[in-house]
Structure formats: C-alpha cells, structure tokens
Write an enzyme that holds these catalytic residues in place. Structure first.
Site, mmCIF file in Angstrom:
data_model
loop_
_atom_site.group_PDB
_atom_site.id
_atom_site.type_symbol
_atom_site.label_atom_id
_atom_site.label_comp_id
_atom_site.label_asym_id
_atom_site.label_seq_id
_atom_site.Cartn_x
_atom_site.Cartn_y
_atom_site.Cartn_z
ATOM 1 N N ASN A 1 0.850 -1.192 0.000
ATOM 2 C CA ASN A 1 0.000 0.000 0.000
ATOM 3 C C ASN A 1 0.885 1.241 0.000
ATOM 4 O OD1 ASN A 1 0.615 0.698 2.869
ATOM 5 N ND2 ASN A 1 -0.336 -1.312 3.178
ATOM 6 N N ARG A 2 0.257 2.399 0.071
ATOM 7 C CA ARG A 2 0.993 3.650 -0.129
ATOM 8 C C ARG A 2 1.685 4.174 1.129
ATOM 9 N NH1 ARG A 2 -0.094 6.209 -4.811
ATOM 10 N NH2 ARG A 2 -1.877 5.502 -5.996
#
Ligand code: CTP
Length: 418
Positions: A215-216
């Site tokens: 994920n970011r």
C-alpha cells in the site's frame, strides 16, 4: 523532575541564527542559565539584525561570540566545540541547516557544529513553504541520520501574519529536549522509563519471489512517533518496513510481511507500557505464494487471498493491565465514524482518525491532519501540521492515558468522559 537537573554545570553553546524567532532564544538562554548551565551564545551576523548582542551578554554566563576573527582566541570554534557538553541552535534557519548538512563552515556557528563531538540539538524556524521544501526536509533527514536531534517547529502565527507550520518550538519543549539529550533517555520527559513499541510502514505480502501486494504507506508518521517518544524519554522499539532513518537510541526491527510484523510486535509488546500501531498492515495476502516467478506465458494467475492476522486486535486480547494501545484508522470516507467503530472492535484506548484523502494529509506527505479519538468518547482535533507535531499530540494523549492508571480502557474512558 526528580534528582539533579541534567543541565546543572553543563557547558551549553547556544547558536542563534537570523530569524524573527531569535528573540525567543533570549528566553531560552535565560531558562538554561536558570537551570545552572554555563551558556556561551554564538550569534550569526544575521541574528544580530533581530536581537542585540548586549541582550545575550546580560543574561549568559559566558561572553557572546559572533566571529571566527578578531576575538581573544585564535581558533574559537575548536575551543567552543571541544568544551561543549551540548550545542543548541535555536532558531535554526534553512540556510544554517543547509550549511550544517553539507559541511559548509563559513562562520563561527557552522564551524563550531562541525568541530564538536557533543550532541547537537537543532530547532528549525522558518516560513511553512520553506519548511516543507524538499531541500530543507532532505537536509534535516541527513542531519537526523547523523544523530542530530531535531526539535520540530510548531504550528501557529508566522512572521508575515499568516498561520502554518514553521514557528519555533516552545521554549519548554526545547529545554526538555536538551535535558533528555544530556541526561540520557531516562533523565527527563513524560515518557521516562516507559517502553513504547511503534509499528510503521506498509507491509509487503509476496505473490511470488519478485512481486508483492502493498500500500501507499511511507512510514513517516510511525517514524515521527518513534523519534518523539525517544525524545520524551521512552525506551522505543520501532517495528518498520521502511529504511527511513531513526533517532539515536531507537531499537529498530525491520520486517516485510504482516506475519513478521505480528511476531515482532507481539514479542516486543509483552513487557511494553504503550503500543502504537501506525503501520498500514495489509488486510489480505496470497494464500499460497508461488515459490518460482510466475510467467505471463502461463496465463492470468488465480490469485487466492486470505486475511492477515489482525495484530492490533490480538494486542487488545493480550493487553497487560495499564498497557495503553493506540490504533490508526486510515480512511477516505466517514472517517470519524469508522475510526470510532475501531475503538471498540479492537479494544484500544485511542484511535487516530486519519483522512488520507484530505489535502496535505496521509500517505507520503510530510504533513498530516488527524482526530485523536478516546475510548471514553473524547476527541482532539489536530489541524494540518508536521508529522512530528502530530506525533507529539498523539503522545500527549498517550501520556494522559498512562497517568489515568491501570484500570483498563473502559473505566479509563468513562472517567475521561465524566
Ligand atoms: N491493523 C493491524 N493488523 C491488521 C490490519 C490493521 O494491526 N491486519 C491495525 C493498523 O495498524 C491500524 C488499525 O489496525 O492501527 C486499523 O487498520 P485499518 O486497516 O484502518 O483497519 P482494519 O481493521 O484493517 O479495517 P478496514 O481496512 O476494513 O477499515
């Protein structure tokens, strides 16, 4: 504070650079002298445009120095640097930070910080745009990596009349940081002697040996929490998926997957007073990651996912009496409602609601805006500010939970709501 003040009889070089906040360095000088320190002020030429040398001479125990040249000693920077127990630079301009990071010593102060082996505490103050500039942030990251303690600026009114991040930290916070640096982690700070476990970054769940689901998350908020907890006197274990630098004294455990993070966090949490799960743990992983690289020629793979362990919920089940648990809720919609639901579902004391879709907040930004929700229904809004300032606000709430005692989140929450 108990015992001797770590500042007593210590030789402090107080560097003052040219920013409007230079006037606050006068109060800082007075506070250090009052605590028993021998303070040697070193002013840059620009600093003298904001505050007169006489003001510092009247307060400090040692003479004010401004220049490498013309004084009684031929090489003042070496003597100042060698004799110092700590060097504090407040305010520190972007220019000073840049010079220090890159080893440019073109005045007495920059020469002194390069000549010293004593710990250095840098307190930046500048306009928000400058503070957020990549050059300044990269230079600070470099300094932190070398062990320099950075006391982050606060949010508030700035010289031009506008508001934002960049105001010199409160004198109290600077003095507290200097005491912590001088006295070691247990000497000062509201988290003295508390073991704090922090998780940071996004986990990586393998699909095959070269691919993963992630994920970011950048890990910046979690690392800021670990650094701030260490500054406030805690013994910190940081379980992180990133290679980001950490403050001196933080124990780092590097992990990749949710399973590795679970093992590291649960083991460190067994005797911890506080656990802050700032990591973005993947919710799902491949049920059977391929042991060899998947090939396009074999067609679209059937990727079957399974849930990862919920580490925070497990911490909630294993909670020791008095242990404070903090979760983060990274959301894009109905942020506070969803975050509040996690308080009960995971059995934690605090949930930090983070609207990751808001401008300037969330993944990979240097700034963040959050609402800290308590189990008793209380909430604290922290407007857009640095991730360091958010970290301190979260730790303020943690310290409040710790001082409320070991009766557990429900009673603690109810008490706070009363
Ligand atoms: N968390 C965890 N283990 C997981 C997933 C999340 O410990 N497997 C923690 C995170 O570190 C965070 C909190 O739980 O502190 C909330 O994470 P979040 O992903 O927002 O919530 P979830 O429980 O995963 O639910 P959802 O994604 O459906 O909102």
């Amino acid at each position: 504070m108990t015992g001797a003040d770590p500042l007593a009889s210590k030789r402090v070089v107080l560097g003052v650079t040219g920013g409007i906040a230079a006037y606050k360095a006068v109060e800082l000088c007075r506070r250090l002298v009052d605590a028993g320190a021998h303070v040697s002020p070193v002013m840059t030429e620009d600093a003298t445009r904001f505050v007169g040398e006489v003001t510092f001479s009247a307060l400090a125990s040692e003479p004010v120095r401004r220049s490498l040249w013309g004084g009684p000693e031929p090489i003042p920077h070496t003597r100042l640097g060698q004799n110092a127990d700590v060097v504090v630079v407040a305010p520190a301009t972007a220019r000073f930070i840049g010079c220090y990071a890159h080893g440019i010593s073109d005045d007495l102060l920059t020469a002194t910080v390069l000549a010293t082996r004593a710990p250095v505490v840098v307190c930046p103050a500048m306009h928000t745009e400058m503070w957020e500039h990549g050059a300044v942030q990269d230079n600070l990251a470099l300094l932190r990596r070398r062990g320099v303690v950075v006391v982050p600026p606060a949010q508030g009114r700035l010289a031009g009349g506008d508001t934002g991040v960049g105001r010199l930290a409160e004198v109290d916070d600077i003095v507290r940081s200097v005491r912590a640096v001088l006295g070691g982690p247990d000497a000062a700070g509201d988290l003295s002697g508390v073991k704090v476990v922090v998780s940071a970054g996004g986990t990586r769940e393998p699909i095959d040996p070269v691919r993963f689901i992630t994920n970011r998350s950048s890990g910046k908020q979690g690392h800021a929490l670990a650094d701030a907890a260490a500054r406030r006197g805690a013994r910190v274990v940081l379980v992180t998926t990133t290679e980001r630098p950490v403050a001196a004294g933080v124990d780092v455990v590097r992990v990749d997957t949710a399973a590795e993070m679970e093992q590291a966090v649960l083991s460190a949490a067994a005797d911890a007073g506080v656990v802050v799960m700032a990591a973005a743990v993947a919710d799902f992983r491949a049920k059977a990651p391929a042991t060899s690289k998947l090939s396009k020629a074999d067609g679209v793979p059937d990727l079957v996912l399974e849930p990862t362990p919920d580490i925070l919920a497990e911490l909630g089940r294993r909670r020791r009496p008095g242990q404070v648990l903090v979760g983060f809720a990274a959301e894009t919609d109905e942020v506070e409602d969803r975050a509040r639901a996690k308080l009960g579902a995971k059995g934690v004391d605090l949930v930090v609601a983070n609207d990751v879709a808001a401008p300037g907040a969330g993944f990979d930004h240097d700034t963040n805006a959050v609402t800290i929700l308590g189990a008793g229904g209380g909430s604290t809004r922290v407007g857009l500010t640095s991730k360091e300032a958010v970290a301190d606000a979260v730790l303020d709430a943690v310290a409040e939970c710790l001082s409320a005692g070991p009766e557990g989140p429900d009673e603690r929450g109810a008490r706070r709501a009363r």
